[in-house]
Design a protein around this motif. Sequence first.
Motif, mmCIF file in Angstrom:
data_model
loop_
_atom_site.group_PDB
_atom_site.id
_atom_site.type_symbol
_atom_site.label_atom_id
_atom_site.label_comp_id
_atom_site.label_asym_id
_atom_site.label_seq_id
_atom_site.Cartn_x
_atom_site.Cartn_y
_atom_site.Cartn_z
ATOM 1 N N ILE A 24 59.043 68.108 99.607
ATOM 2 C CA ILE A 24 58.337 66.826 99.546
ATOM 3 C C ILE A 24 57.665 66.618 100.894
ATOM 4 N N ARG A 78 52.817 69.205 92.381
ATOM 5 C CA ARG A 78 52.448 67.870 91.912
ATOM 6 C C ARG A 78 51.837 67.111 93.087
ATOM 7 N N TYR A 80 50.324 63.000 94.278
ATOM 8 C CA TYR A 80 50.527 61.588 93.975
ATOM 9 C C TYR A 80 49.385 60.767 94.544
ATOM 10 N N ALA A 86 47.431 68.916 95.696
ATOM 11 C CA ALA A 86 48.618 69.421 96.374
ATOM 12 C C ALA A 86 48.247 70.368 97.513
ATOM 13 N N TYR A 130 55.567 68.991 96.405
ATOM 14 C CA TYR A 130 55.305 67.625 95.955
ATOM 15 C C TYR A 130 54.540 66.925 97.073
ATOM 16 N N ALA A 145 58.421 61.496 93.676
ATOM 17 C CA ALA A 145 58.595 62.931 93.910
ATOM 18 C C ALA A 145 60.061 63.339 93.762
ATOM 19 N N ASP A 148 60.750 63.483 90.076
ATOM 20 C CA ASP A 148 60.127 64.655 89.454
ATOM 21 C C ASP A 148 60.861 65.933 89.835
ATOM 22 N N ALA A 149 61.224 66.067 91.105
ATOM 23 C CA ALA A 149 61.923 67.277 91.555
ATOM 24 C C ALA A 149 63.258 67.437 90.842
#
Length: 242
Positions: A24, A78, A80, A86, A130, A145, A148-149
């Motif tokens: 992240i 991913r 955001y 990314a 992420y 994140a 999602d992870a």
Amino acid sequence: MGFYQPTSVTNLPAAGGDVIIGVIDSGIWPELPSFDDRGYGPPPAKWKGVCNGGTNFTCNKDFISSNGFPSSKIIGARHYSGTGSARDLQGHGSHTASTAAGSVVKDASFYGVARGIARGGVPWARIATYSVCGLTCSSADVLAAFDDAIADGVDVITISIGRRSAVDLDRDTIAIGGFHATKRGILTVHSAGNGGPDPATTASVAPWLLSVAASTIDRKFESKVVLGNGKIFTVNKHFFAV
């Protein structure tokens, strides 16, 4: 430090290829040699994530496996709000990802200094990136994140984002996200900060996080300096790798 030192992907421990590290941060630059995917097979069967890297981003791959996933070291991506991609445009995410799981890179150096093999802590691991940081890092995006992870099936989360001082755990975004990860058996590795000895180095205080400080290695290099009058003299410099 005495760690096992592989020389290529072909002599990496086979079992390690099932380890998935969720990073992240500010994203990743997939073309870097540290993320070379040659020699890797399909992602582990436990992987449930996607490669949704946005603009100008593709998870590196040699071929598409039978399950439709790319054969890759970077198996997921991913992005955001505020990032749009990314792809790492500031370098920090690529730095932290390669520190954790960078592949073996031969003949690496800093402009010819300290030439040798560069590698991450777990060079055979897979990476899911992420991207939560553009100009700033949104707390909402960081929590998204983490969610999602966890759902994607990572084994470890590493996050080198933090505050300048500690706050109450119920207001600490990373502590909250890390708590949810810990409940599901996922270790969160969090940077303690590089600004010691000020309070930034004590901002990671949640007992369920593995807080990691920067390390230093005192290395001495000899370089030659040529003056305007043609005279040459030798300078001994000390570099500290952090």
